[in-house]
Design a protein around this motif. Structure first.
Motif, PDB file in Angstrom:
ATOM      1  N   MET A  85     -55.533  15.658  61.389  1.00  0.00           N
ATOM      2  CA  MET A  85     -54.245  15.086  61.799  1.00  0.00           C
ATOM      3  C   MET A  85     -54.365  14.431  63.163  1.00  0.00           C
ATOM      4  O   MET A  85     -54.931  15.015  64.086  1.00  0.00           O
ATOM      5  N   LYS A  86     -53.802  13.246  63.274  1.00  0.00           N
ATOM      6  CA  LYS A  86     -53.820  12.568  64.562  1.00  0.00           C
ATOM      7  C   LYS A  86     -52.420  12.581  65.185  1.00  0.00           C
ATOM      8  O   LYS A  86     -51.434  12.206  64.537  1.00  0.00           O
ATOM      9  N   PHE A  87     -52.346  13.067  66.410  1.00  0.00           N
ATOM     10  CA  PHE A  87     -51.082  13.092  67.139  1.00  0.00           C
ATOM     11  C   PHE A  87     -51.150  12.031  68.242  1.00  0.00           C
ATOM     12  O   PHE A  87     -51.994  12.109  69.142  1.00  0.00           O
ATOM     13  N   TRP A 110     -49.568  11.032  62.458  1.00  0.00           N
ATOM     14  CA  TRP A 110     -48.162  11.316  62.768  1.00  0.00           C
ATOM     15  C   TRP A 110     -47.621  10.211  63.676  1.00  0.00           C
ATOM     16  O   TRP A 110     -48.173   9.971  64.750  1.00  0.00           O
ATOM     17  N   LYS A 111     -46.593   9.541  63.218  1.00  0.00           N
ATOM     18  CA  LYS A 111     -46.091   8.356  63.937  1.00  0.00           C
ATOM     19  C   LYS A 111     -44.598   8.472  64.184  1.00  0.00           C
ATOM     20  O   LYS A 111     -43.938   9.376  63.668  1.00  0.00           O
ATOM     21  N   ASP A 112     -44.060   7.494  64.922  1.00  0.00           N
ATOM     22  CA  ASP A 112     -42.620   7.525  65.158  1.00  0.00           C
ATOM     23  C   ASP A 112     -41.850   6.675  64.137  1.00  0.00           C
ATOM     24  O   ASP A 112     -40.733   6.254  64.371  1.00  0.00           O
ATOM     25  N   VAL A 113     -42.501   6.378  63.008  1.00  0.00           N
ATOM     26  CA  VAL A 113     -41.848   5.680  61.892  1.00  0.00           C
ATOM     27  C   VAL A 113     -42.146   6.457  60.611  1.00  0.00           C
ATOM     28  O   VAL A 113     -43.048   7.295  60.595  1.00  0.00           O
ATOM     29  N   MET A 171     -45.949   3.128  56.753  1.00  0.00           N
ATOM     30  CA  MET A 171     -46.220   1.690  56.849  1.00  0.00           C
ATOM     31  C   MET A 171     -44.987   0.947  56.319  1.00  0.00           C
ATOM     32  O   MET A 171     -44.580   1.155  55.176  1.00  0.00           O
ATOM     33  N   LEU A 172     -44.406   0.139  57.156  1.00  0.00           N
ATOM     34  CA  LEU A 172     -43.212  -0.613  56.749  1.00  0.00           C
ATOM     35  C   LEU A 172     -43.630  -2.026  56.353  1.00  0.00           C
ATOM     36  O   LEU A 172     -44.693  -2.507  56.741  1.00  0.00           O
ATOM     37  N   SER A 173     -42.739  -2.679  55.623  1.00  0.00           N
ATOM     38  CA  SER A 173     -43.103  -4.014  55.133  1.00  0.00           C
ATOM     39  C   SER A 173     -43.232  -5.024  56.278  1.00  0.00           C
ATOM     40  O   SER A 173     -43.749  -6.110  56.075  1.00  0.00           O
ATOM     41  N   PRO A 196     -40.819  -3.210  62.596  1.00  0.00           N
ATOM     42  CA  PRO A 196     -39.362  -3.006  62.695  1.00  0.00           C
ATOM     43  C   PRO A 196     -38.758  -3.610  63.962  1.00  0.00           C
ATOM     44  O   PRO A 196     -37.551  -3.800  64.045  1.00  0.00           O
ATOM     45  N   GLU A 197     -39.638  -3.917  64.942  1.00  0.00           N
ATOM     46  CA  GLU A 197     -39.086  -4.542  66.157  1.00  0.00           C
ATOM     47  C   GLU A 197     -38.911  -6.037  65.956  1.00  0.00           C
ATOM     48  O   GLU A 197     -38.339  -6.729  66.797  1.00  0.00           O
ATOM     49  N   PHE A 198     -39.389  -6.553  64.863  1.00  0.00           N
ATOM     50  CA  PHE A 198     -39.403  -8.003  64.660  1.00  0.00           C
ATOM     51  C   PHE A 198     -38.540  -8.417  63.471  1.00  0.00           C
ATOM     52  O   PHE A 198     -37.950  -9.493  63.450  1.00  0.00           O
ATOM     53  N   ALA A 220     -50.171  -4.314  63.628  1.00  0.00           N
ATOM     54  CA  ALA A 220     -49.214  -3.269  63.294  1.00  0.00           C
ATOM     55  C   ALA A 220     -49.761  -2.015  63.977  1.00  0.00           C
ATOM     56  O   ALA A 220     -50.713  -1.418  63.507  1.00  0.00           O
ATOM     57  N   LYS A 221     -49.207  -1.633  65.109  1.00  0.00           N
ATOM     58  CA  LYS A 221     -49.725  -0.541  65.935  1.00  0.00           C
ATOM     59  C   LYS A 221     -49.822   0.758  65.120  1.00  0.00           C
ATOM     60  O   LYS A 221     -50.451   1.733  65.503  1.00  0.00           O
ATOM     61  N   VAL A 222     -49.195   0.699  63.976  1.00  0.00           N
ATOM     62  CA  VAL A 222     -49.128   1.881  63.139  1.00  0.00           C
ATOM     63  C   VAL A 222     -50.512   2.279  62.596  1.00  0.00           C
ATOM     64  O   VAL A 222     -50.720   3.417  62.213  1.00  0.00           O
TER      65      VAL A 222
END
Ligand SMILES: Nc1ncnc2c1ncn2[C@@H]1O[C@H](COP(=O)(O)OP(=O)(O)O)[C@@H](O)[C@H]1O
Ligand SMILES: N[C@@H](CC(=O)OP(=O)(O)O)C(=O)O
Length: 516
Positions: free
Chosen positions: A51-53, A284-287, A290-292, A295-297, A320-322
């Motif tokens: 797991m990556k935090f 583990w991310k703050d979203v 993976m979004l299409s 989300p900031e754009f 995508a910093k994700v």
């Protein structure tokens, strides 16, 4: 309070420089202590979660408690935790290196003080009532910061040499992972702390290193597998993200956002040691996943629940910093799945993304965008049926370290368009228009600043999907300036005016968010 004061006095004001001799001795010591060749093959199949935090998982006491919650949730798995630096600390470490090199002592001390305070307040926040762990944490961080100060003095003396940057930025992960390890220990979980240098052997490319898997697997087998094999304790291995070392022992880093990469490298190495293990990587991310689109754009991007490695790699490229762009390279052939999950809601049964060999039936997996880049177009009838002409153009750019990230050529061969980074645009134009290798007086060469939209998905090349993309653009009255699709059919890249990149991304996202 007393401990705190002692700590403050001790940390920074050691102006001694590390002597080269001591550094070399330390490096030798690390190398020798790890040079045994015993190979540990006697292990049983297990469920393993790497797991990556990220930095945002350490922002306050609640976030640390959340890690304990996750640890309890995954009580059936053997767990390996990879930690990034506290949010923003890597940027601060880069800044202090620059200030040390430019001898801006005031700014350097200001930022160093802020890094120190960030870690001190984290210690106070998470070890509130536990004096023993508080003291251990203070002492550990104090030592790291003292070492950091010494190296910054060296930068002040010698200037920035690439390996200094890696050595310095690595302190962010070293300190956060040390705190995570102590915090888990305080909460009753047995843990072992590893520095990335103990496990990940890389090439010599400072700031952007790539692992040497053969040696990394060997190190993981020697150093990490005994922990996975320990049947008596469910020990958690806490590993610094982002960091490795080259063969002579200098610390290297895996590129910005490289802790995702650490997680996949470790998963791959464990797989190589025993293919019976059921390994997965969880980021583990703050979203939610993976979004299409970013989300900031883009408004209302949708969650992509299942995407395959090829699709995810295409999307990761677009910043995508994700997801770190290289992190899938080491696990895709082993089919090790990567889950991207929201840190604040870890028990979700379905709303997260899984990257594996499986892809769900949505045709559009994501929209990447480059907001500004330089498009170069060369037109001339002299290029027609002239073997090696394009080769000459690209080798002029290649020799000058200019990367190309989009190419389109009409089959008449009369014109070719390509895109380079915006910082290279002017240089590329000058190089081409002054080159003695090209018949420039017969050619029209122009440069324009543009944006790129990339629409990604395994089936995106289908005519029905292309219709949807261009219908969406037509509805906002936008004509593509140039278009490119490779024969792997995964990515349709479209050049649009800079001012309309966001509008175009939204239009395409809306088109695919509604049923056809
Ligand atoms: N297509 C995308 N899907 C999900 N997140 C994206 C996408 N593009 C950009 N992002 C950004 O990536 C961020 C995820 O990174 P974050 O949780 O900060 O990771 P880390 O802590 O590992 O650096 C989100 O906050 C989001 O704004
Ligand atoms: N701390 C490093 C590595 C990393 O992975 O960070 P994050 O998880 O915050 O993206 C960086 O900022 O690049």
């Amino acid at each position: 309070m007393k401990i705190y004061r002692l700590f403050l006095i001790g940390i920074f004001y050691d102006s001694e420089f590390i002597s080269k001799g001591i550094m070399i001795l330390l490096l030798r010591k690390t190398m020798l202590s790890n040079s045994s060749t015993t190979v540990n093959l006697d292990i049983q199949a297990k469920k393993i979660a790497v797991m990556k935090f990220g930095g945002s998982c350490f922002k306050n006491a609640e976030a640390f408690q959340q890690i304990v919650k996750i640890t309890n949730l995954y009580d059936q798995e053997k767990k390996i935790y990879v930690a990034s630096a506290l949010h923003g600390v890597t940027d601060q470490l880069i800044q202090v290196t620059e200030y040390a090199s430019s001898k801006n002592t005031r700014k350097l001390e200001e930022i160093l003080e802020s890094i120190k305070q960030r870690h001190l307040s984290t210690i106070q926040m998470i070890f509130k009532s536990n004096l023993e762990h508080q003291l251990e944490a203070y002492n550990g961080i104090k030592n790291y910061l003292a070492e950091l100060s010494k190296v910054l003095n060296e930068v002040n003396e010698f200037g920035i040499i690439p390996y200094f940057i890696d050595y310095i930025v690595a302190f962010g992960e070293k300190m956060s992972t040390f705190l995570l390890h102590l915090y888990l220990k305080m909460n009753g979980f047995p843990t072992s702390l590893f520095m990335g240098e103990d496990l990940i052997i890389t090439n010599d490319e400072f700031n952007n290193a790539f692992p040497d898997l053969r040696f990394t697997i060997h190190r993981v087998n020697q150093n990490l597998l005994p922990i996975l094999n320990d049947a008596n304790t469910n020990r958690i291995a806490c590993i610094t993200g982002f960091i490795g070392r080259n063969k002579i022992g200098y610390t290297t880093t895996l590129g910005r956002g490289g802790s995702d990469f650490t997680a996949t490298i470790i998963a791959r190495a464990i797989y190589a040691c025993n293919q019976e293990h059921k390994i997965k990587v969880i980021l583990w991310k703050d979203v939610d996943g993976m979004l299409s689109a970013n989300p900031e754009f883009v408004d209302n991007p949708t969650l992509v629940k299942k995407l395959n490695y090829a699709e995810a790699k295409e999307l990761a490229f677009f910043g995508a910093k994700v997801l770190h762009p290289k992190c899938l390279a080491v696990i895709e052939n082993q089919n090790i799945p990567v889950e991207i999950r929201r840190f604040s809601s870890p028990s979700k049964k379905e709303d997260f993304s899984t990257i594996s060999e499986l892809s769900d039936n949505t045709d559009m997996k994501g929209i990447g965008s480059i907001k500004i880049a330089s498009m170069i177009t060369l037109s001339s009838a002299v290029m027609v049926k002239e073997s090696g002409f394009v080769g000459k153009i690209f080798s002029i750019l290649g020799k000058n370290n200019i990367n190309i990230n989009f190419i389109a050529q009409s089959s008449s061969e009369i014109a070719i368009t390509f895109v380079v980074d915006k910082n290279d645009g002017e240089r590329a134009l000058n190089l081409l228009t002054t080159s003695k290798d090209l018949p420039i007086k017969w050619m029209d060469v122009k440069k324009d600043d543009i944006g790129i939209i990339a629409v990604v998905g395994e089936h995106i090349h289908k005519s029905s999907n292309k219709c949807r993309i261009f219908r969406a653009l037509s509805e906002i009255d936008l004509d593509a300036i140039s278009i490119s699709q490779c024969s792997n059919g995964l990515n349709i890249s479209i050049i649009v005016p800079i001012k309309r990149v966001q509008e175009a991304a939204n239009a395409i996202n809306n088109e695919f968010s509604t049923p056809n």
